[in-house]
Design a protein around this motif. Structure first.
Motif, short mmCIF file in Angstrom:
data_model
loop_
_atom_site.label_atom_id
_atom_site.label_comp_id
_atom_site.label_asym_id
_atom_site.label_seq_id
_atom_site.Cartn_x
_atom_site.Cartn_y
_atom_site.Cartn_z
N GLN A 68 0.87 -1.28 0.07
CA GLN A 68 0.03 0.00 -0.16
C GLN A 68 0.89 1.28 -0.11
N ARG A 83 -15.01 0.42 -9.87
CA ARG A 83 -14.60 1.42 -8.99
C ARG A 83 -14.16 2.53 -9.53
N TYR A 110 -12.82 5.39 -8.82
CA TYR A 110 -11.65 6.12 -8.58
C TYR A 110 -10.54 5.37 -9.48
N TRP A 149 -11.29 11.05 -5.26
CA TRP A 149 -12.28 9.89 -5.03
C TRP A 149 -11.67 8.94 -4.21
N GLN A 150 -10.31 8.78 -4.12
CA GLN A 150 -9.80 7.75 -3.21
C GLN A 150 -9.82 8.38 -1.70
N ALA A 151 -10.04 9.32 -1.45
CA ALA A 151 -10.27 10.01 -0.24
C ALA A 151 -11.13 9.39 0.57
N ARG A 152 -10.89 9.05 1.91
CA ARG A 152 -11.67 8.46 2.80
C ARG A 152 -12.84 9.54 3.42
N SER A 153 -12.07 10.30 4.10
CA SER A 153 -12.92 11.64 4.66
C SER A 153 -12.35 12.99 4.48
N ASP A 154 -11.06 13.00 4.81
CA ASP A 154 -10.29 14.35 4.84
C ASP A 154 -9.72 14.91 3.59
N ILE A 155 -10.16 15.73 2.86
CA ILE A 155 -9.68 16.14 1.69
C ILE A 155 -8.88 17.51 1.62
N THR A 156 -7.96 17.58 2.70
CA THR A 156 -7.28 18.77 2.69
C THR A 156 -6.14 18.76 1.90
N VAL A 188 -7.51 19.62 -1.82
CA VAL A 188 -7.61 20.92 -1.86
C VAL A 188 -6.36 21.70 -2.27
#
Ligand code: HEM
Lengths: 205, 323
Positions: free
Chosen positions: A44, A115, A117, A167-174, A177
């Motif tokens: 990973q 999928r 992403y 699109w592979q972000a789980r929750s935080d997209i800092t 951005v």
């Protein structure tokens, strides 16, 4: 005459430097693999590191023209092809790492059809393939007037790579951005300097 | 007399490698310095192990433990998903020390006879700690075997005396942005605090566990100190960490992941290779630690291999709908 020679050497030295810098992410990864420094899930970590290297190099490649414009030094252009090819190199390694280390070549059909992403990433990669193929001087000549419009595929490639990242972000997209701001900046300055049509792939202008 | 049927996945006590062996192995690896120090101090028979945390007093619970080899301590404590401290796998081990876990209390509320604010010690005191070696399967398609120490959730719940309206149990993680840098992020899509829930019968299942320790000592912060849920037949995100609130509810609560992406994460989140996830195939998993050249893939089992204990909970339910 003398200055032409020093210029030539300066060019070669610059290329070596850029080449070395572009190899750094791979070098760090290999060192980490050798030292077993990647934690319990190395597949990973490797896949992610190669993906981010590919995306960053794509952005650096896109930054060359603005750099030239801002600094007034056209020498930057010398490194553009190499940087673009490195972006492709890392993207190909990223794809291979994913297939070999994460997927184990299993479940390919579902992976590439279901999928979102992954589909975005694959589209970005596909857009980069013709650019790599036509990057040689010979191919430049053969494609002639089509070369430039073809190579505008780098814009959708970068945007798709970003979407893939988002699109592979789980929750935080800092992080996404931050990269969005950089990518948007690069595209906007181009549109302002050369017109929006200069961003449209496969359109001869 | 009560005769317990031994489930197929359990193994006789004698086959479980005693915890002391792991400790010893670890100690052996910390090398000559530790042993030399131990030898030089008269009366000190064994070198103290260098892991942080307080040693817990517990009994092994082999009937609830797998015989698979637990992941090394370092893997369990440096590869975590605890988004309160960042989304990188190493972020929790780097930043969770910014959270203060002592003193700790848990607010109990809702449909029960004994609501109130419980000091952690008070909540746990009447119970005997057990060690349970469980598989933990993350929805990201990796898994680890982890030796937890804690108490069965059912025992704690019984003391809180939920009433007949209590159909669900809801849990919340600490919400403390000043201690949790992930909660300070401007671009997080999680509406803090982190929330999870179980149906009452799931919570009362003998596998549901409140862990307070790992490898015989109190939990490191990154693993959800000082008290966390462990529901081994569900994807890891159900096993909520650093619990500050337990609420008994009539209605089904919404979990954090359900709130963010209901098409990806359902309330049940049972490990199920037959139900595809939009991001990751759930048919296989990487059992960690895994290698670069020999990735350690294994097939994922339905209910993470705990079907015998829990399949009955979902009889007649369409698990592809209630995912
Ligand atoms: C067929 C092509 C591709 C596949 C199958 C693929 C697959 C993946 C996978 C599996 C991940 C990790 C996702 C996760 O675990 O959440 C990932 C992350 C990523 N990929 Fe790709 N990818 C592809 C193409 C690309 C391309 C062309 C780029 C850039 C030029 C790229 C950039 C990234 C980035 C930036 C990440 C995030 C890394 C991180 O988390 O730091 N990918 N990709």
């Amino acid at each position: 005459m003398a200055s032409a020679v020093t210029n030539k050497w300066r060019g070669i030295a610059g290329k070596c430097l850029v080449f070395g810098l572009a190899l750094l992410p791979l070098g760090f990864l290999v060192a980490d693999i050798i030292n077993a420094n990647l934690g319990p899930d190395p597949g990973q970590v490797i896949t992610e590191a190669l993906g981010i290297a590919a995306f960053q190099l794509l952005l650096v490649t896109l930054a060359i023209t603005p750099l030239k414009k801002v600094t007034g030094w056209s020498g930057w252009l010398r490194y553009r092809r190499m940087l673009g090819l490195f972006a492709f190199f890392y993207a190909a390694l990223h794809l291979l790492a994913f297939l070999q280390l994460i997927l184990g070549w299993m479940d390919l059909w579902a992976t590439f059809t279901k999928r979102p992403y992954i589909i975005a990433g694959a589209a970005a990669f596909l857009a980069m393939v013709p650019l790599a193929i036509t990057s040689t001087r010979r191919m430049m000549k053969r494609t002639g007037r089509w070369w430039k419009p073809l190579h505008r595929l780098i814009y959708p490639a970068a945007i798709l790579a970003w979407v893939h990242f988002l699109w592979q972000a789980r929750s935080d997209i800092t992080e996404m951005v931050v990269y969005a701001v950089i990518l948007a900046g690069l595209l906007v300055v181009r549109a302002r300097w050369f017109g929006v049509s200069s961003l449209v792939p496969l359109k001869r202008t | 007399m009560f005769i317990k049927q031994r489930p197929s996945w359990s193994v006789p006590e004698s086959e479980v490698t005693p915890e002391s062996v792991y400790l010893n192995r670890r100690k052996f690896m910390t090398g000559a310095i530790a042993s030399a120090a131990a030898l030089s101090i008269p009366g000190l028979v064994r070198a103290e192990d260098t892991r942080p945390g307080t040693v817990l007093d517990y009994k092994a619970a082999p009937q609830f433990s797998t015989d698979e080899k637990p992941a090394p301590y370092d893997a369990i404590t440096t590869y975590n998903n605890f988004y309160e401290f960042g989304t990188g796998k190493q972020d929790p081990s780097r930043y969770a020390s910014e959270m203060s876990v002592d003193p700790w209390s848990v607010e109990v509320e809702g449909e029960c006879a004994n609501p109130g604010k419980y000091a952690l010690e008070g909540l746990l005191k009447p119970h005997q700690y057990q060690e349970r070696i469980y598989r933990l399967r993350c929805v990201e398609a990796w898994s680890m075997v982890i030796p937890w120490v804690g108490v069965p959730l059912a025992e704690v719940i019984k003391r809180l005396e939920p009433n007949s309206d209590a159909k669900f149990v809801y849990f919340e993680t600490l919400n403390a942005p000043e201690q949790m840098r992930g909660q300070r992020s401007l671009f997080s899509t999680i509406d803090w605090p982190y929330r999870e829930g179980l149906r009452m019968d799931e919570a009362m299942n003998e596998l549901s566990f409140l862990a307070v320790g790992l490898y015989g000592k109190t939990l490191p912060n990154q693993n959800g100190a000082p008290i966390r849920l462990v529901v081994p037949w569900k994807y890891g995100f159900k096993s909520i960490k650093s619990i500050v609130r337990i609420r008994f509810m009539k209605e089904q609560p919404k979990s954090s992941w359900e709130m963010i992406a209901p098409s990806e994460y359902g309330f049940y989140a049972n490990v199920n290779p037959e139900v595809d996830h939009p991001r990751w195939s759930q048919k296989m998993e990487r059992r960690l630690p895994s290698g670069v050249f020999r990735p350690n893939w294994i097939e994922t089992e339905k209910f993470n291999g705990y079907g015998e204990q829990v399949a009955g909970l979902y009889k007649g339910m369409d698990l592809s709908r209630y995912y």
